[in-house]
Design a protein around this motif. Sequence first.
Motif, PDB file in Angstrom:
ATOM      1  N   LEU A 170      46.345  37.414  31.958  1.00 25.31           N
ATOM      2  CA  LEU A 170      45.132  37.797  32.676  1.00 25.31           C
ATOM      3  C   LEU A 170      45.530  38.587  33.914  1.00 25.31           C
ATOM      4  CD1 LEU A 170      43.171  34.416  32.525  1.00 25.31           C
ATOM      5  CD2 LEU A 170      43.120  36.314  30.898  1.00 25.31           C
ATOM      6  N   ARG A 171      44.711  39.552  34.273  1.00 20.67           N
ATOM      7  CA  ARG A 171      45.073  40.416  35.394  1.00 20.67           C
ATOM      8  C   ARG A 171      43.854  40.722  36.251  1.00 20.67           C
ATOM      9  NH1 ARG A 171      47.872  45.420  32.478  1.00 20.67           N
ATOM     10  NH2 ARG A 171      45.780  45.509  31.586  1.00 20.67           N
ATOM     11  N   THR A 172      44.133  41.097  37.475  1.00 17.71           N
ATOM     12  CA  THR A 172      43.125  41.696  38.336  1.00 17.71           C
ATOM     13  C   THR A 172      43.633  43.054  38.779  1.00 17.71           C
ATOM     14  OG1 THR A 172      42.360  39.557  39.194  1.00 17.71           O
ATOM     15  CG2 THR A 172      41.821  41.512  40.482  1.00 17.71           C
ATOM     16  N   TYR A 173      42.786  44.051  38.627  1.00 25.14           N
ATOM     17  CA  TYR A 173      42.984  45.346  39.262  1.00 25.14           C
ATOM     18  C   TYR A 173      41.641  45.742  39.867  1.00 25.14           C
ATOM     19  CZ  TYR A 173      47.451  45.879  36.836  1.00 25.14           C
ATOM     20  OH  TYR A 173      48.732  45.710  36.400  1.00 25.14           O
ATOM     21  N   PRO A 174      41.630  46.254  41.087  1.00 24.09           N
ATOM     22  CA  PRO A 174      40.351  46.555  41.727  1.00 24.09           C
ATOM     23  C   PRO A 174      39.769  47.876  41.271  1.00 24.09           C
ATOM     24  CG  PRO A 174      42.139  47.146  43.188  1.00 24.09           C
ATOM     25  CD  PRO A 174      42.777  46.494  41.979  1.00 24.09           C
ATOM     26  N   SER A 213      40.056  40.333  34.363  1.00 24.30           N
ATOM     27  CA  SER A 213      40.224  39.310  33.328  1.00 24.30           C
ATOM     28  C   SER A 213      40.638  37.975  33.914  1.00 24.30           C
ATOM     29  CB  SER A 213      41.220  39.772  32.266  1.00 24.30           C
ATOM     30  OG  SER A 213      42.462  40.113  32.815  1.00 24.30           O
ATOM     31  N   VAL A 214      41.245  37.946  35.100  1.00 26.76           N
ATOM     32  CA  VAL A 214      41.512  36.659  35.755  1.00 26.76           C
ATOM     33  C   VAL A 214      40.200  35.925  35.985  1.00 26.76           C
ATOM     34  CG1 VAL A 214      42.258  35.578  37.900  1.00 26.76           C
ATOM     35  CG2 VAL A 214      43.697  37.302  36.827  1.00 26.76           C
ATOM     36  N   ALA A 215      39.247  36.610  36.601  1.00 23.51           N
ATOM     37  CA  ALA A 215      37.950  35.984  36.863  1.00 23.51           C
ATOM     38  C   ALA A 215      37.234  35.640  35.561  1.00 23.51           C
ATOM     39  CB  ALA A 215      37.089  36.926  37.704  1.00 23.51           C
ATOM     40  N   ARG A 216      37.301  36.538  34.606  1.00 23.04           N
ATOM     41  CA  ARG A 216      36.622  36.299  33.333  1.00 23.04           C
ATOM     42  C   ARG A 216      37.268  35.143  32.573  1.00 23.04           C
ATOM     43  NH1 ARG A 216      33.926  40.659  30.563  1.00 23.04           N
ATOM     44  NH2 ARG A 216      33.037  42.105  32.056  1.00 23.04           N
ATOM     45  N   GLY A 217      38.607  35.084  32.613  1.00 22.57           N
ATOM     46  CA  GLY A 217      39.298  34.009  31.913  1.00 22.57           C
ATOM     47  C   GLY A 217      38.989  32.651  32.505  1.00 22.57           C
ATOM     48  N   TYR A 218      39.022  32.555  33.843  1.00 25.17           N
ATOM     49  CA  TYR A 218      38.678  31.286  34.473  1.00 25.17           C
ATOM     50  C   TYR A 218      37.221  30.921  34.203  1.00 25.17           C
ATOM     51  CZ  TYR A 218      42.920  30.378  37.152  1.00 25.17           C
ATOM     52  OH  TYR A 218      44.194  30.053  37.520  1.00 25.17           O
ATOM     53  N   SER A 219      36.338  31.909  34.282  1.00 23.01           N
ATOM     54  CA  SER A 219      34.920  31.614  34.060  1.00 23.01           C
ATOM     55  C   SER A 219      34.693  31.054  32.663  1.00 23.01           C
ATOM     56  CB  SER A 219      34.084  32.886  34.265  1.00 23.01           C
ATOM     57  OG  SER A 219      34.209  33.363  35.592  1.00 23.01           O
ATOM     58  N   TRP A 265      40.374  37.643  42.650  1.00 24.04           N
ATOM     59  CA  TRP A 265      39.618  37.855  41.424  1.00 24.04           C
ATOM     60  C   TRP A 265      39.071  39.273  41.311  1.00 24.04           C
ATOM     61  CZ3 TRP A 265      36.309  33.107  39.528  1.00 24.04           C
ATOM     62  CH2 TRP A 265      37.176  32.024  39.304  1.00 24.04           C
ATOM     63  N   THR A 266      39.088  40.039  42.422  1.00 20.24           N
ATOM     64  CA  THR A 266      38.452  41.368  42.355  1.00 20.24           C
ATOM     65  C   THR A 266      39.201  42.455  43.107  1.00 20.24           C
ATOM     66  OG1 THR A 266      37.111  41.085  44.378  1.00 20.24           O
ATOM     67  CG2 THR A 266      36.182  40.224  42.323  1.00 20.24           C
ATOM     68  N   HIS A 267      40.026  42.138  44.095  1.00 20.69           N
ATOM     69  CA  HIS A 267      40.430  43.135  45.087  1.00 20.69           C
ATOM     70  C   HIS A 267      41.899  43.524  45.027  1.00 20.69           C
ATOM     71  CE1 HIS A 267      41.090  44.877  49.132  1.00 20.69           C
ATOM     72  NE2 HIS A 267      39.795  45.191  49.073  1.00 20.69           N
ATOM     73  N   ASP A 268      42.795  42.562  44.771  1.00 14.89           N
ATOM     74  CA  ASP A 268      44.226  42.842  44.724  1.00 14.89           C
ATOM     75  C   ASP A 268      44.689  42.888  43.269  1.00 14.89           C
ATOM     76  OD1 ASP A 268      45.114  40.838  47.658  1.00 14.89           O
ATOM     77  OD2 ASP A 268      44.092  42.755  47.434  1.00 14.89           O
ATOM     78  N   SER A 269      45.900  43.342  43.043  1.00 11.26           N
ATOM     79  CA  SER A 269      46.438  43.250  41.685  1.00 11.26           C
ATOM     80  C   SER A 269      47.051  41.873  41.509  1.00 11.26           C
ATOM     81  CB  SER A 269      47.477  44.345  41.429  1.00 11.26           C
ATOM     82  OG  SER A 269      48.690  44.066  42.077  1.00 11.26           O
ATOM     83  N   GLU A 270      46.768  41.230  40.384  1.00  9.33           N
ATOM     84  CA  GLU A 270      47.241  39.874  40.116  1.00  9.33           C
ATOM     85  C   GLU A 270      47.675  39.778  38.652  1.00  9.33           C
ATOM     86  OE1 GLU A 270      45.976  38.135  43.978  1.00  9.33           O
ATOM     87  OE2 GLU A 270      47.569  37.843  42.498  1.00  9.33           O
ATOM     88  N   LEU A 271      48.469  38.758  38.376  1.00  7.36           N
ATOM     89  CA  LEU A 271      48.924  38.518  37.002  1.00  7.36           C
ATOM     90  C   LEU A 271      49.045  37.021  36.785  1.00  7.36           C
ATOM     91  CD1 LEU A 271      50.043  39.542  34.263  1.00  7.36           C
ATOM     92  CD2 LEU A 271      52.315  39.520  35.309  1.00  7.36           C
TER      93      LEU A 271
END
Length: 1463
Positions: free
Chosen positions: A1185-1189, A1206-1212, A1326-1332
């Motif tokens: 799952l990733r976050t890209y703004p 997809s981080v936010a979507r996956g957790y949701s 969940w929306t602003h930084d890049s995450e993995l």
Amino acid sequence: MRLLSVLGASRALGEHLARHPDHWRELTDPTMGCTRPAAYAVRAALLRAVGADPDDAEPVAALPRVEASDALRVEYRRLLLRIAARDLAHEVQVDDLAAELADLAAGTLDAALAVAREVVGEESHGARLAIVAMGKCGGHELNYVSDVDVIFVAEPADGVEEATALRTATRLASTLMQVCSDHTPEGTIWPVDAALRPEGKQGPLVRTLASHEGYYERWAKTWEFQALLKARPVAGDAALGASYVEVVKPFVWSASTREGFVGDVQAMRRRVVEHIPAHEADRQIKLGSGGLRDVEFAVQMLQLVHGRSDERVRAPTTLSALAQLMRYGYVGREDGESLHRAYAFLRSLEHRIQLFDLRRTHVLPDDEESLRRLGRSLGFLKRPVAELDAEWKRQRREVRRLHEKLFYRPLLAAVAKVPDGDIMSPEAAGERLKALGYEDPQAALRHLESLTKGVSRTASIQRALLPVLLGWFADAPDPDMGLLGFRRISEALGRTTWYLGMLRDEGRAAQRLAQVLATSRYATDLLQREPEGVRILGGDGSLTPLSREAVQKEMVAAADRREDPEDAVRAVRAIRRRELLRISVADLTEPFGVAEVGYSLTDVTDATLEVALRVAMRSVAASRGIEVPTRMAVVAMGRYGGGELGYGSDADVMFVHDPLPGAEAETASSYAKAVVAELRRLLSMPATDPALEVDAGLRPEGSGGPMVRTIDSYAAYYAKWSQVWEAQALLRADPVVGDEALNARFRELIDPLRYPDGGLSDDDVVEIRRIKARVDSERLPRGADPATHFKLGRGGIADVEWTVQLLQMRHAHAVPGLRTPKTLEALAAAVAADLLPAEDSEVLSAAWLAASRARNATVQVRGRSSDQLPHDPRERAAVAQVLRYAAGQTDAMLNDYQRTARRAAAVGSGNAHGQSSEPTDWFLTREERANPRTSIDHAHPGTAWSEGNLVRPLIHGATYFAELCERLEETRPGDLVLFTDWQGDADEQLLGRPGSEVAEIFGRADERGVDVRGLVWRSHTEAIGFTARSNRRLGRTLQLRGAEVLLDMRVRLGGSHHQKMVVIRYRDDPSKDVAYVGGIDLCHSRRDDIDHHGDPQALDMAEEYGATPPWHDIQAAISGPAVHDVETVFRERWEDPTPLSRNKLHMLADRVRRLDVTPDPLPEQQPPPPPVPEAEGGTHAVQLLRTYPNLRNGRDFPFARGGERSVARGYSKALSKARRLVYLEDQYLWGHHVGNVFTDALRERPDLHVMAVIPMYPDVEGYSRTAQMLGRYRAIRDMLAVAPDRVAVYGIENHAGTPVYVHAKTCVVDDQWATIGSDNFNRRSWTHDSELSAVVIDRDRGPDDGNAADRSTYALRLRLALAAEHLDRPFDPEVDATDEDSLLSVMEDCIDPDGMYAAYAAAAERLEAWHRGGRSGERPAGRLRRLSPPTLPLHKRLLASPAYLWLHDPDGRPAPLRRSGGY
């Protein structure tokens, strides 16, 4: 006259004249009525209005933007006034009017572009910008008020870099759009809509010609090519616009050959209709049935099909295209002319509606005043309202009528040679049929020719019927089968007086016939066996199944009229065939449930067996010359006994007889055997109806036992030899055919066997489960898919029925309601008796109904028995439509079926919550990831995750650093090492000793010939608490050692690249490949261990954490195919062509420091590593799952247009499925934006608990601390407000009492779904930084604690391992699970979620009491401290809120998502 016409028809233009009274003189122009304004003159007037020279190659406005915008609006309205006057007073044709409005729009765009050039300044000349009109403007058929659809194309001017030119062009385009849409004192013009561009609103506003071409080659969908039909350059660089049209032309005219074209076109039309608001449907001029869109859609469809090979029908304007299609034989002349008149009327009506207020609307008003005005403006003067209403309805009906047959009537002309103007060629006819869904168009043309040839009355009626029937066939799953079946039935019945007349006069019968023939081989076969059965398709109530009594009465009468037994049973079977057809057609065309199908089929089978038994008994007695010596009965078994027959079901039975008094036993027995043999022969002999297979395999002793027994023989057998499986089979026994008294005696005999006093013994339960296991493993056919096998698949019919039957055998002795052979009735009785939770009954019922419906639908489609969902795509699509799914929803049908079956399998195996452990239920699908641009899932087609992995949680930085160091030191020349970092320190010692520094370990690897690449976030300045200098030092140091490390600042303003990963690919041994994903940076303070004394190389933090802050963290070590996915994440960022920073000073400084700013190409990506063997732990499914703004300002990630969340979507998704426990450890846990996901789950699930471990204090002090505490306050407060007794938040401390900074980012949901990543529970992550983040579902199941038997071993062990540390319970990870020192043994009381919730609370309370007591005495075990929402006075919350929302927890979503609250 002109002035009065304008004032009477347009309030908006009247108001314009009031503001600009001198404009009325425009209406005195004597040439207005006979001269159309030239497009160049309109353009020149609009350009001069803003002070631009129309003769310049790139006109630039001389007026400032505000003044120019007003001047443009005034001139636009002046010119519009002239057009409206021509329309109203001089009866200009609707197509001429629409073309004039399009020319006005084109000139307006050019003038707005001139204003934009003035705003942008000299830079505007660095880009060539073309504006290509789409939609109605592009087609030269614009409305008075409409969005103007455009696409922007740009190329750099000579000597200008492409990136610079695109930025300039984007500014020009966005400014142009604002100039047109802004509201000023002079009003607005219209919105400019660029949503038809590649990737829609998520794509860049402006692209180069090559970028457009690349997109259309690889990614475009059918609707985009349909939209391009009307592409026309209207403003800006004309040569570039023309080049664009030339580039896209081949794509447009080859669209009809694309795979899925027919389905795409049908789906487009459905979406249009589905999005019409219900209250507007009857008044929609544009989108409603019989509206403008029907005409436009039909014309465009025909153009796409025939324009590929015939350039004469490519006109972009609807009426011009329609005229071309008529001229060259693709549309009948009479139909085309009628359609032309209807379209012209509807467009005129639309124009008049919009003209009044110059407001964009396509809805007919419903107030009488407006309708009267509209009617009079259209020439209805006597009774304007009534006449307008009548004409509007007539034209809608005409459009609907013509739309239904527009595609098909020319086909008949092509094959029947009926004079109808120019005739379409057979080749063109074949192309059209293929585009409409016919797979064998040449065969279809032969059928049409056969049906319509000649001048007979039959051929004439066929020519009238077929245009409509062909459309119905095309809407069904198999048009070819439908047309072939229709031909055969017509050939059989064509000479009758009633057949074609019924179809002509009863539209419902014709539509039913078309639906049946093009959907069901089963029903079609029945009709072809006896075409007279078509009669039942007509009339109300004709499809209502008859009762058993009615069918049996008719069968008795038919049999009694025939002496020959074969003739008698043929008559009985003919009635059965008719009733099967009635039931089949009702199932296909009426609201008819699977239970009704089962009951109806059972009634027909009962009646057939009853009458056939009478015939057989009479025949055998007559042939032997004796009186009937015995009573006989037939006992229904299996699904037949339960009244649950399907179309493909055999009749499972047992035969029983009872000799009459005085009859010899041997004579009676011989007679009974002969009767059974004769019955089976008569029912299976060749005939025009399907045979009824009578299966006696469930009789005592099976196939080795006698076919028929006396009732005393049954009693003796069951008393001595009966086994538990036979008692189970008798649960479905229902004696219903033959002698009633004998049936009653048989029922009395078997009831004690199937409903034993006291229920089943434990041994019997074990035996039943053993038999079920053997059935599951041995009876599933070779090659069958257990996920879609209706009977024996997971959660299929057998699973549900065995679950129900076990309940019956255990409890029916005490619960009379369970004494039923019907599955659903037994489930309802079990719920009523509190033997089964209602929710479990609902799951089981849904699965049983789904499998039964799907099995029936499959037989309908394939025409033969089948227990497996078809693999053929067309057959599977047909099954979906029989199941009432819309066309194109085959995948939805499959997903629904599998989801329902998985839940039933879980309930059946004892999972009290019906929770599935399948990745398909928990993971995001590709569509749910909502990022079509990424290639992260390309290595595993069909899923958004990989299987066959091994994931090991590495708890603590010291554990991770030690393994990472070891694996890096193993690398050899040709290997590949990739890493990303948020914060890095070159001198951080991975092993706590010199020589193990980050730069040294990675540097040595590169010097050995390992290819080392890195992406380190550039970071913000140290002045505000960040680490730009140390990150830069890490990059510089590694570059000096030969590695290529780039400082990456391609982020949103104030954002960061927060991903932390390392990928190691071994060239010579891919099985060793590994990827590390999590929250641990390669920097100071991270190398801590379970004792939490902190990293000696420490960062400065809040004073509560001391000089060497204790640090709690976690990283996932991944082996297997998922390594390839992690590598893809790195490659997508590395290969992003965007400059590393948009700050030119940063780029200049990097060049001065000789830092690398241009990434070298990576070596070709190798295939995924092999799956890890299951014996070695390779049971993990892994999804990244990733976050890209959403970057904004014309920038975007090429692999994540508009961002990825997809981080936010996956957790949701995971939290929406939570039932028992969500356990998380996180650095922040901020805000109601994320907290709402938890509160919603807590509100919906009364048994759900949430446990969180977070830092006791923020890592910063001062004003920033208050802002962070505000985020925490909001999240914890909201959760506690919803569920104060089910939410617990803790911090942790070491044994010295120093708080431990929790930097771990992990979450476990119901011991099923577990994630380790870089992301925090806050809106920024969940929306602003890049995450993995790496999510794992383990197919290896954990222990059964009596509440959840289907645990993921990985998720459970992760949760327990973290808990063991916090509770101070050391364990040995190497020993067997049964050892007393193993994790499961040490944490036995915490396996159950409620037990862990209680254990944490008790440990925290003990430690809190020790602290309250002055820390006297021995410190209790455990490290947990209970946390409450921070105490923040209102004024502090208010002061901190802006910093919290804008700096600490910003929102990186596109504006529409921010407004909707979605991700």
